[in-house]
Design an enzyme around this catalytic site. Sequence first.
Site, PDB file in Angstrom:
ATOM      1  N   ARG A  45      -5.260  -6.291 -10.851  1.00 40.24           N
ATOM      2  CA  ARG A  45      -6.148  -7.169  -9.975  1.00 40.24           C
ATOM      3  C   ARG A  45      -7.395  -6.520 -10.236  1.00 40.24           C
ATOM      4  O   ARG A  45      -7.473  -5.394  -9.542  1.00 40.24           O
ATOM      5  CB  ARG A  45      -5.478  -7.117  -8.753  1.00 40.24           C
ATOM      6  CG  ARG A  45      -6.267  -8.155  -7.865  1.00 40.24           C
ATOM      7  CD  ARG A  45      -5.874  -7.797  -6.352  1.00 40.24           C
ATOM      8  NE  ARG A  45      -4.448  -8.296  -6.086  1.00 40.24           N
ATOM      9  CZ  ARG A  45      -3.684  -7.731  -5.337  1.00 40.24           C
ATOM     10  NH1 ARG A  45      -4.243  -6.986  -4.237  1.00 40.24           N
ATOM     11  NH2 ARG A  45      -2.409  -8.315  -4.888  1.00 40.24           N
ATOM     12  N   HIS A  98     -14.196 -14.190  -3.967  1.00 45.24           N
ATOM     13  CA  HIS A  98     -14.714 -15.523  -3.345  1.00 45.24           C
ATOM     14  C   HIS A  98     -16.302 -15.875  -3.862  1.00 45.24           C
ATOM     15  O   HIS A  98     -16.698 -16.840  -3.070  1.00 45.24           O
ATOM     16  CB  HIS A  98     -14.768 -15.314  -1.861  1.00 45.24           C
ATOM     17  CG  HIS A  98     -13.258 -15.186  -1.221  1.00 45.24           C
ATOM     18  ND1 HIS A  98     -12.950 -14.763  -0.054  1.00 45.24           N
ATOM     19  CD2 HIS A  98     -12.178 -15.364  -1.764  1.00 45.24           C
ATOM     20  CE1 HIS A  98     -11.703 -14.983   0.198  1.00 45.24           C
ATOM     21  NE2 HIS A  98     -11.113 -15.058  -0.927  1.00 45.24           N
ATOM     22  N   LYS A 122     -14.059  -6.059  -5.917  1.00 47.97           N
ATOM     23  CA  LYS A 122     -15.196  -5.499  -5.555  1.00 47.97           C
ATOM     24  C   LYS A 122     -14.907  -4.252  -5.057  1.00 47.97           C
ATOM     25  O   LYS A 122     -15.431  -3.089  -5.042  1.00 47.97           O
ATOM     26  CB  LYS A 122     -16.165  -6.349  -5.197  1.00 47.97           C
ATOM     27  CG  LYS A 122     -16.913  -7.479  -5.894  1.00 47.97           C
ATOM     28  CD  LYS A 122     -18.060  -8.186  -5.021  1.00 47.97           C
ATOM     29  CE  LYS A 122     -18.353  -9.457  -5.906  1.00 47.97           C
ATOM     30  NZ  LYS A 122     -19.651 -10.177  -5.203  1.00 47.97           N
ATOM     31  N   GLY A 123     -14.106  -4.130  -3.771  1.00 47.59           N
ATOM     32  CA  GLY A 123     -13.730  -3.216  -2.949  1.00 47.59           C
ATOM     33  C   GLY A 123     -14.350  -3.345  -1.686  1.00 47.59           C
ATOM     34  O   GLY A 123     -15.327  -3.901  -1.389  1.00 47.59           O
ATOM     35  N   ALA A 124     -13.432  -2.945  -0.672  1.00 50.13           N
ATOM     36  CA  ALA A 124     -13.765  -3.139   0.540  1.00 50.13           C
ATOM     37  C   ALA A 124     -13.869  -1.895   1.677  1.00 50.13           C
ATOM     38  O   ALA A 124     -13.819  -2.163   2.900  1.00 50.13           O
ATOM     39  CB  ALA A 124     -12.884  -4.030   1.146  1.00 50.13           C
ATOM     40  N   GLN A 138     -11.043  -1.094  -8.326  1.00 51.18           N
ATOM     41  CA  GLN A 138     -12.342  -1.666  -7.563  1.00 51.18           C
ATOM     42  C   GLN A 138     -13.392  -1.513  -8.114  1.00 51.18           C
ATOM     43  O   GLN A 138     -13.909  -0.226  -8.706  1.00 51.18           O
ATOM     44  CB  GLN A 138     -12.169  -0.661  -6.154  1.00 51.18           C
ATOM     45  CG  GLN A 138     -11.086  -0.987  -5.437  1.00 51.18           C
ATOM     46  CD  GLN A 138     -10.659  -0.023  -4.275  1.00 51.18           C
ATOM     47  OE1 GLN A 138     -10.964   1.345  -4.524  1.00 51.18           O
ATOM     48  NE2 GLN A 138     -10.544  -0.499  -3.019  1.00 51.18           N
ATOM     49  N   LYS A 165       0.856  -1.118   0.023  1.00 46.88           N
ATOM     50  CA  LYS A 165       0.047  -0.015   0.007  1.00 46.88           C
ATOM     51  C   LYS A 165       1.023   1.118   0.034  1.00 46.88           C
ATOM     52  O   LYS A 165       1.901   1.288   0.643  1.00 46.88           O
ATOM     53  CB  LYS A 165      -0.805   0.070   1.265  1.00 46.88           C
ATOM     54  CG  LYS A 165      -2.172  -1.109   1.259  1.00 46.88           C
ATOM     55  CD  LYS A 165      -2.912  -0.960   2.378  1.00 46.88           C
ATOM     56  CE  LYS A 165      -4.287  -1.799   2.161  1.00 46.88           C
ATOM     57  NZ  LYS A 165      -3.645  -3.316   2.032  1.00 46.88           N
ATOM     58  N   ASP A 221      -1.497  -2.188  -4.263  1.00 49.76           N
ATOM     59  CA  ASP A 221      -2.999  -2.293  -3.401  1.00 49.76           C
ATOM     60  C   ASP A 221      -3.658  -0.875  -3.825  1.00 49.76           C
ATOM     61  O   ASP A 221      -2.965   0.078  -3.498  1.00 49.76           O
ATOM     62  CB  ASP A 221      -2.993  -2.779  -2.283  1.00 49.76           C
ATOM     63  CG  ASP A 221      -2.738  -4.037  -2.059  1.00 49.76           C
ATOM     64  OD1 ASP A 221      -2.917  -4.928  -3.063  1.00 49.76           O
ATOM     65  OD2 ASP A 221      -2.395  -4.356  -1.082  1.00 49.76           O
ATOM     66  N   MET A 222      -4.951  -0.940  -3.909  1.00 50.54           N
ATOM     67  CA  MET A 222      -5.989   0.155  -3.947  1.00 50.54           C
ATOM     68  C   MET A 222      -6.384   0.377  -2.555  1.00 50.54           C
ATOM     69  O   MET A 222      -6.849  -0.556  -2.034  1.00 50.54           O
ATOM     70  CB  MET A 222      -6.972   0.213  -5.204  1.00 50.54           C
ATOM     71  CG  MET A 222      -7.673   1.561  -5.049  1.00 50.54           C
ATOM     72  SD  MET A 222      -6.366   2.840  -5.858  1.00 50.54           S
ATOM     73  CE  MET A 222      -5.862   2.231  -7.593  1.00 50.54           C
ATOM     74  N   ARG A 235     -12.260  -5.710   6.996  1.00 48.52           N
ATOM     75  CA  ARG A 235     -12.716  -5.142   5.975  1.00 48.52           C
ATOM     76  C   ARG A 235     -12.812  -6.340   5.037  1.00 48.52           C
ATOM     77  O   ARG A 235     -13.919  -5.986   4.012  1.00 48.52           O
ATOM     78  CB  ARG A 235     -11.431  -4.290   5.227  1.00 48.52           C
ATOM     79  CG  ARG A 235     -11.451  -2.778   5.753  1.00 48.52           C
ATOM     80  CD  ARG A 235     -10.553  -1.847   5.037  1.00 48.52           C
ATOM     81  NE  ARG A 235      -9.031  -2.338   4.741  1.00 48.52           N
ATOM     82  CZ  ARG A 235      -8.307  -2.142   5.762  1.00 48.52           C
ATOM     83  NH1 ARG A 235      -8.553  -1.310   6.861  1.00 48.52           N
ATOM     84  NH2 ARG A 235      -7.088  -2.312   5.686  1.00 48.52           N
TER      85      ARG A 235
END
Length: 310
Positions: free
Chosen positions: A187, A230, A190-192, A166, A103, A137-138, A291
């Site tokens: 990658r 998942h 969905k987003g967290a 995302q 990150k 990472d976003m 998250r």
Amino acid sequence: MGVFFVSVISRDLFLYLSNNKTLNRAAQNWGSNIASGKIVGGIDFPSSIKFIKELNEQGFSVTVDHLGEFVTSEEIARERTKECIQTIETIVAQRLDSHVSLKLTSLGLDISKELVFENMRKIMDIAEKYKIMVTIDMEDETRCEETLSIFKGLKADYTYISTVIQAYLYRAEQDIRNLNSYEPFLRLVKGAYKESPTVAFPKKADVDENYKKLIKSRLLNGHYTGVATHDDAIIEYTKRLVEEYKIPKHSFEFQMLYGMRTQTQKELVNQGYKMRVYVPYGIDWYGYFMRRLAERPANLAFVLKGMTKK
């Protein structure tokens, strides 16, 4: 009863818990006993190596991530940079099948853009030397534009660098269009994070549809893609795309989290798909864990099952 329990736990609750400093401190104290080898590799990278080797032996590729973000000290940001370089060198020395994720806030994004570029270039010089992929990472939407700007700046000079898109953000489709000329490894997730409905789809059904749209556009344009999910419906959708459009299995991979959906991971490998397992490590595992549950509360059932195994 277990399914009902999971279904009523709201996304907002997990996001609220992820920001609870008291629980975070408590988790750091007993996290090595509860989480290590279950949902994180270990408290540091050396203690995670045995788990990574086990995954590699089972046919899984890996990406590792030193947990921790929002660094406000230049000294700590430089320490994180050194640690990341050491991780890459250890991956090579141990002959691990692993990428590295990081990150930008852990490298000083909230301090200065110049510091991040300086730290990232040190990391990328080593990653390029050893041909180890580094994924940026976003984070939350407020850091999205700057993250993509830094990625583009680095991609002009380095091959082994990738980032994340995302699907819950309205801007995701346009961001992918803007990145296509770089032919990037992306990658898709969905987003967290908890985002405003002014910047992100508030309804899961809309997020899912946008995610499918992004997956299709990526797989059809031939740029290597990590489908990180998942969700069985998304996995099956991806499989149907691959069959319908004769997409080579070597042009993409599935990605899942360490300790979650392990049986599904094995089944995908047995079916000939590449599976990359995201293995985080470090004592700051609590916020990450919450998250991930917020992203998909149903994961709680899989985590509890894995964490109670002896």
